[in-house]
Design a protein around this motif. Structure first.
Motif, PDB file in Angstrom:
ATOM      1  N   VAL A 337       0.826  -1.201   0.000  1.00  0.00           N
ATOM      2  CA  VAL A 337       0.000   0.000   0.000  1.00  0.00           C
ATOM      3  C   VAL A 337       0.865   1.258   0.000  1.00  0.00           C
ATOM      4  N   ASP A 338       0.543   2.188  -0.890  1.00  0.00           N
ATOM      5  CA  ASP A 338       1.137   3.520  -0.807  1.00  0.00           C
ATOM      6  C   ASP A 338       0.578   4.209   0.443  1.00  0.00           C
ATOM      7  N   ILE A 339       1.459   4.688   1.299  1.00  0.00           N
ATOM      8  CA  ILE A 339       1.015   5.336   2.537  1.00  0.00           C
ATOM      9  C   ILE A 339       0.541   6.737   2.208  1.00  0.00           C
ATOM     10  N   ASP A 340      -0.768   6.839   1.985  1.00  0.00           N
ATOM     11  CA  ASP A 340      -1.365   8.089   1.525  1.00  0.00           C
ATOM     12  C   ASP A 340      -2.798   8.123   2.041  1.00  0.00           C
ATOM     13  N   PRO A 341      -3.263   9.264   2.547  1.00  0.00           N
ATOM     14  CA  PRO A 341      -4.645   9.345   3.036  1.00  0.00           C
ATOM     15  C   PRO A 341      -5.677   8.937   1.985  1.00  0.00           C
ATOM     16  N   ASP A 342      -5.345   9.094   0.691  1.00  0.00           N
ATOM     17  CA  ASP A 342      -6.287   8.722  -0.361  1.00  0.00           C
ATOM     18  C   ASP A 342      -6.616   7.233  -0.355  1.00  0.00           C
ATOM     19  N   ASN A 343      -5.769   6.412   0.297  1.00  0.00           N
ATOM     20  CA  ASN A 343      -5.978   4.958   0.309  1.00  0.00           C
ATOM     21  C   ASN A 343      -6.687   4.469   1.571  1.00  0.00           C
ATOM     22  N   ILE A 344      -7.094   5.374   2.444  1.00  0.00           N
ATOM     23  CA  ILE A 344      -7.758   4.972   3.690  1.00  0.00           C
ATOM     24  C   ILE A 344      -9.039   4.193   3.408  1.00  0.00           C
ATOM     25  N   GLU A 345      -9.823   4.654   2.432  1.00  0.00           N
ATOM     26  CA  GLU A 345     -11.149   4.061   2.229  1.00  0.00           C
ATOM     27  C   GLU A 345     -11.112   2.622   1.737  1.00  0.00           C
ATOM     28  N   ILE A 346     -10.049   2.212   1.064  1.00  0.00           N
ATOM     29  CA  ILE A 346      -9.995   0.845   0.532  1.00  0.00           C
ATOM     30  C   ILE A 346      -9.567  -0.178   1.592  1.00  0.00           C
ATOM     31  N   LEU A 347      -8.927   0.280   2.659  1.00  0.00           N
ATOM     32  CA  LEU A 347      -8.312  -0.647   3.613  1.00  0.00           C
ATOM     33  C   LEU A 347      -9.304  -1.597   4.284  1.00  0.00           C
TER      34      LEU A 347
END
Length: 712
Positions: A337-347
């Motif tokens: 995972v790219d550590i980016d707030p944009d990826n919070i929702e998929i986790l």
């Protein structure tokens, strides 16, 4: 014919048929056919009174039930205790009494009766006879899981910590039984917002476990699966620690790489030992892994079963990891995972799969330049594979399927190898050897409407030279003897005709043809699906050169998952892979597993990729777990090894009983699941039972075909 529920907004319904009763899961596109003695009249029945929860129930009168199924069944008495387990080839007669019979089908079935019973289980079916025509209650539960709620979350790390403390609200139990996939439950989803809000329906589980981590995205992302599985409260701390109210303190610290390795180890170790401990509970089966490791451990599993989760974790972590590491089944998925707030929702969707989360910074991903057609052909000629007939066809001027010319600078990311069946990339770039996960795909799946339970497939051939391939693929999808899908073969479509296909509700699109920079090559020009909206195709295979961008367009506009190409592919290799994928999907393999097995058919296999949610499957497996049979020659017998591929319904933590002579031991699924020595006649009986794919002498065969039998 009659129907208890004709409303498609219900997840489950029961339909009466000439042969008996059909149970339909309208969300999962699953059916279970129950044959009865004579015409069956069905009536609504209450859902209470079964050992486990059911979504819908019906009552019938019959003297016999037959379910086409090839795994064990369990019999529970009126005290909710398992009194019999009947495996393949087993029979049992029980005196008059109150019984519940559990049949682990793609739709979970519970049969409740008050009668004498006689049960016979074969590799093909389970037959249950009663004393006379008897009132029978049938309860069914869908494996479909909805999130336990949605948390509105800001990009503030303190809010994120509060939110992941509620991930465990999706667990259906906090005992070791949560290691069963059906008892974990979907965690709440996250919705990035300007305000923070936790729905009142969500409740933190009381496990007494706290995890401390620094308030950094990386540590918080990585700890999520562990927080979910432990039902832990997550709070800020200078050093990553696991603590319990009863005095447990376990250090997760070290360098970033050491921290991620330790989190992975702790999750695997505790999960695995939960799978061992639970054999003291509801299902007291003979488990292969327990018999292998118990002599090496100073643990009393009967005592551990009754301990609180905090004490169980303390005991588990006292075991040196080296003792058990080789016995832990291969993990299903590792997400990079790219550590980016944009990826919070998929986790949360990845955590529902119990994926291990690793940051790309510590995954050591590498970047590659996209090859041109000539580069790819040079690589192919230098790396011929003896198992592939592509080598012979290449000498006959085999060509690439014309497609988009890859643009210079497009970032290809090579995911590092590790002990997992699947790898997923969340972030920028195009992964090789991994699924490209997209948040939209998971949301599309949650938004699915109920269907009539039938599976609809469109096979599209937009090149006259490839018609034969389309006919063969169409025949493969129609080859199921039970619950066959509805397939439609179409050729040489115009842009308008192909656009109509994308707007129809097909479960799967198998496209054979060409894709260029401007989209799908049609009889009258190019159709660019990236400009379309509200696509109704659920899943797909775009078997054309460099079809990646068009596949992304399908996902963005409504699809859930698909297989596409990221580089040029030889026509012969594409044909072989397409046929293999069709066979595997028809056997119930998830998309990612089907591609993983089919890749061996051609050196072009590495040019294919799954996009979206690769865990979805098109049809229900003929057995419980899709499996590959690995066979090698011995001096006097054949060594047979099962490789199992978890599904969303039978995920890691599920068990399977490999069908082999005299085998009575269950195995945990995921990866290699037991090896057995078989004489030739025994092996022939086994492989002729079905169409399990077989790998023998580095080639892929299908069990019930003469081509493989002649090789023995």
């Amino acid at each position: 014919m009659g129907s208890v529920s004709g409303e498609l907004n219900d997840i489950l319904s029961f339909d009466s048929t000439c042969e008996g009763v059909t149970v339909i899961d309208h969300i999962e596109n699953r059916k279970c056919e129950i044959c009865t003695s004579g015409h069956t009249s069905i009536q609504d029945a209450p859902t209470h009174g079964f050992t486990f929860p059911v979504d819908k129930a019906t009552s019938i009168n019959t003297s016999e039930i037959l379910v086409k199924h090839n795994n064990s069944v369990y019999i529970w008495n009126h005290n909710n205790i398992v009194i019999e387990e009947i495996s393949q080839g087993g029979t049992q007669s029980l005196p008059y009494g109150e019984y519940t019979i559990e049949i682990p089908f793609p739709i979970k079935l519970y049969i409740s009766i008050d009668s004498k019973i006689e049960i016979k289980s074969t590799p093909e079916n389970v037959r249950i006879r009663f004393d006379d025509s008897t009132k029978v209650l049938i309860g069914a539960r869908s494996h479909h899981e909805k999130p336990s709620g949605t948390i509105k979350i800001t990009e503030d790390t303190s809010d994120l910590m509060k939110a992941i403390s509620y991930l465990g609200s999706g667990l259906k139990t906090t005992t070791c039984e949560r290691s069963y996939p059906t008892l974990r439950g979907h965690p709440p989803t996250f919705n990035l917002s300007e305000d923070f809000m936790i729905p009142s329906v969500l409740e933190k589980p009381e496990t007494g476990i706290t995890i401390e981590v620094p308030e950094n995205y990386r540590e918080i992302f990585v700890i999520m699966p562990l927080a979910y599985y432990f039902g832990a409260n997550v709070v800020p701390g200078e050093t990553p620690l696991i603590k319990s109210s009863e005095g447990l303190v376990h250090d997760l610290g070290g360098t970033p790489r050491e921290f991620e390795d330790e989190v992975e180890r702790v999750l695997k170790q505790c999960f695995f030992l939960d799978c061992i401990t639970r054999t003291e509970g509801y299902y007291q089966v003979k488990l292969h892994e327990r018999e292998e490791i118990e002599p090496e451990l100073e643990l009393d599993f009967s005592d551990l079963y009754n301990q609180p989760i905090s004490e169980q974790i303390r005991s588990y972590l006292s075991v040196p990891y080296d003792i058990i590491s080789e016995h832990i089944p291969m993990w299903k998925n590792i997400a990079h995972v790219d550590i980016d707030p944009d990826n919070i929702e998929i986790l949360p969707y990845l955590i529902n799969d119990l994926s291990i989360i690793r940051s790309n910074q510590t995954s050591h991903t590498t970047f590659q330049k996209t090859n041109t057609h000539d580069d790819e052909l040079d690589k192919y000629r230098k790396n011929k594979q003896p198992m592939s007939t592509d080598d012979d066809i290449l000498n006959k001027n085999d060509i690439f399927r014309p497609g988009e010319t890859p643009k210079e600078g497009k970032k290809l990311i090579e995911i590092p190898e590790s002990r997992a069946l699947e790898h997923t990339l969340v972030g920028d770039g195009i992964p090789t050897g991994a699924t490209k996960a997209i948040h939209t795909a998971y949301k599309n799946q949650l938004d699915e409407d109920p269907t009539d339970g039938d599976i609809d497939i469109a096979v599209i051939v937009n090149d006259k030279k490839m018609v034969e391939e389309g006919v063969i693929v169409d025949d493969i999808y129609n080859s199921r003897d039970q619950l066959a899908p509805n397939t439609e073969l179409q050729q040489q479509l115009t842009k308008s005709e192909l656009r109509q296909i994308f707007n129809q509700e097909y479960d799967f699109l198998h496209y054979i043809g060409h894709i260029g920079e401007n989209g799908f090559k049609c009889a009258d020009g190019d159709l660019d699906v990236t400009k379309l909206k509200n696509i109704s195709i659920r899943t797909f295979l775009l078997n054309a050169c460099t079809s990646y961008q068009q596949a992304i367009g399908l996902i963005r506009s409504g699809s859930i998952a698909g297989i596409a190409t990221i580089k040029p592919v030889l026509n012969s290799g594409a044909e072989r892979i397409g046929k293999a994928v069709a066979r595997l999907l028809n056997l119930g393999f998830p998309l990612i597993s089907a591609l993983d097995v089919a890749k061996s058919e051609s050196i072009m296999g590495d040019n294919y990729i799954v996009i979206g949610d690769g865990g979805v499957n098109l049809t229900q497996p003929k057995g419980e777990i899709p499996s590959l049979c690995l066979i090698s020659n011995g001096e006097k017998s054949f060594k047979t090894t099962y490789k199992t591929f978890p599904t969303k319904r039978e995920n890691i933590g599920a068990i399977t009983l490999p069908y082999a002579k005299d085998n009575k031991k269950y195995h945990l699924v995921s990866g290699d699941t037991g090896s057995f020595e078989m004489a030739k006649n025994e092996l022939l009986r086994f492989i002729l039972m079905g169409q399990m794919p077989i790998e023998f002498n580095s080639s892929l065969y299908w069990g019930n075909e003469n081509e493989f039998v002649n090789q023995l």
